[in-house]
Motif scaffolding. Structure first.
Motif, PDB file in Angstrom:
ATOM      1  N   ALA A   6       1.477  24.217  42.752  1.00  0.00           N
ATOM      2  CA  ALA A   6       1.353  24.735  44.116  1.00  0.00           C
ATOM      3  C   ALA A   6       0.141  24.157  44.845  1.00  0.00           C
ATOM      4  CB  ALA A   6       1.257  26.257  44.089  1.00  0.00           C
ATOM      5  N   LEU A   7      -0.948  23.884  44.110  1.00  0.00           N
ATOM      6  CA  LEU A   7      -2.184  23.406  44.750  1.00  0.00           C
ATOM      7  C   LEU A   7      -1.941  22.110  45.522  1.00  0.00           C
ATOM      8  CD1 LEU A   7      -5.030  24.075  42.174  1.00  0.00           C
ATOM      9  CD2 LEU A   7      -4.474  25.344  44.239  1.00  0.00           C
ATOM     10  N   GLY A   8      -2.383  22.104  46.768  1.00  0.00           N
ATOM     11  CA  GLY A   8      -2.265  20.915  47.607  1.00  0.00           C
ATOM     12  C   GLY A   8      -0.918  20.765  48.294  1.00  0.00           C
ATOM     13  N   GLN A   9       0.041  21.623  47.943  1.00  0.00           N
ATOM     14  CA  GLN A   9       1.365  21.559  48.557  1.00  0.00           C
ATOM     15  C   GLN A   9       1.359  22.234  49.926  1.00  0.00           C
ATOM     16  OE1 GLN A   9       3.990  19.898  47.329  1.00  0.00           O
ATOM     17  NE2 GLN A   9       2.715  19.281  45.598  1.00  0.00           N
ATOM     18  N   SER A  10       2.392  21.964  50.708  1.00  0.00           N
ATOM     19  CA  SER A  10       2.521  22.556  52.040  1.00  0.00           C
ATOM     20  C   SER A  10       3.553  23.664  52.039  1.00  0.00           C
ATOM     21  CB  SER A  10       2.958  21.495  53.051  1.00  0.00           C
ATOM     22  OG  SER A  10       1.942  20.556  53.247  1.00  0.00           O
ATOM     23  N   VAL A  11       3.260  24.708  52.808  1.00  0.00           N
ATOM     24  CA  VAL A  11       4.209  25.779  53.065  1.00  0.00           C
ATOM     25  C   VAL A  11       4.274  25.968  54.578  1.00  0.00           C
ATOM     26  CG1 VAL A  11       3.872  26.955  50.858  1.00  0.00           C
ATOM     27  CG2 VAL A  11       2.440  27.574  52.815  1.00  0.00           C
ATOM     28  N   VAL A  12       5.376  26.528  55.059  1.00  0.00           N
ATOM     29  CA  VAL A  12       5.539  26.752  56.490  1.00  0.00           C
ATOM     30  C   VAL A  12       5.752  28.241  56.736  1.00  0.00           C
ATOM     31  CG1 VAL A  12       6.952  26.250  58.523  1.00  0.00           C
ATOM     32  CG2 VAL A  12       6.507  24.457  56.834  1.00  0.00           C
ATOM     33  N   VAL A  13       4.932  28.814  57.631  1.00  0.00           N
ATOM     34  CA  VAL A  13       5.038  30.199  58.080  1.00  0.00           C
ATOM     35  C   VAL A  13       4.853  30.178  59.589  1.00  0.00           C
ATOM     36  CG1 VAL A  13       4.063  32.526  57.918  1.00  0.00           C
ATOM     37  CG2 VAL A  13       4.033  31.063  55.922  1.00  0.00           C
TER      38      VAL A  13
END
Length: 187
Positions: free
Chosen positions: A64-71
């Motif tokens: 998960a570290l360094g990954q992108s998520v969209v909210v």
């Protein structure tokens, strides 16, 4: 609840806002680093995911570290993972501890989807006094509003009890008027 997207995966998440929210909710950081201080002026779009959410979206907490998520249609970078906790004396509006995402105050209040005239529902499990709960809410909210007096607390239980007292008084008064009317009519 909001929908968080990571690639082709989605998850319903509960948002906690402010650097102090994670420690306040007793969710220790286990990987990565913490959010910037709320008063630092740092508007970088970063988030901390709780461990079960990180695993759901990225298979492992390390991935998960360094990954992108969209909210809210905006992209955030995962900078940390927190340990899911068993909770505290507060319900936090029914927040699901397995789907928590933490954001800093400036990035969320500064136009990232949280409206200025929003509201928060705070419920407790009955173990703390009303005054203690209000003091804790004040301690959390006032610094986030930069000590501006724009936070209003409404205790719905007290409002309902006051309404019930007034309603009971009106019923008694109506009964007295009816009794007096019967006495006068019978005389």
């Amino acid at each position: 609840h909001q929908v968080m997207k990571a690639g082709n995966r989605n998850a319903d998440v509960d948002l906690a806002i402010g650097r102090d929210a994670r420690p306040f909710m007793n969710e220790p950081l286990i990987l990565g680093h913490d959010l910037p201080d709320d008063d630092s002026g740092d508007l970088s779009r970063v988030t901390i995911l709780c461990k079960p959410l990180a695993i759901k979206l990225f298979d492992t907490q390390e991935a998960a570290l360094g990954q992108s998520v969209v909210v809210f249609g905006r992209r955030f970078t995962v900078i940390g993972v927190s340990q899911e906790s068993s909770g505290s004396a507060f319900d936090f509006g029914g927040a699901d501890r397995k789907s928590m995402a933490f954001f800093s105050t400036p990035e969320m209040v500064g136009g990232e989807g949280i409206v200025d005239d929003g509201f928060i529902v705070l419920r407790d499990n009955g173990t703390e006094s009303h005054d203690y709960i209000i003091a804790m809410a004040n301690a959390v909210l006032q610094p986030r509003h930069y000590f501006a007096d724009d936070v209003e607390f409404t205790d719905l239980e007290r409002v309902i009890k006051r309404f019930e007292m007034i309603f009971t008084a009106l019923r008694v008064l109506t009964g007295l008027i009816a009794a007096i009317s019967l006495v006068i009519a019978g005389a």
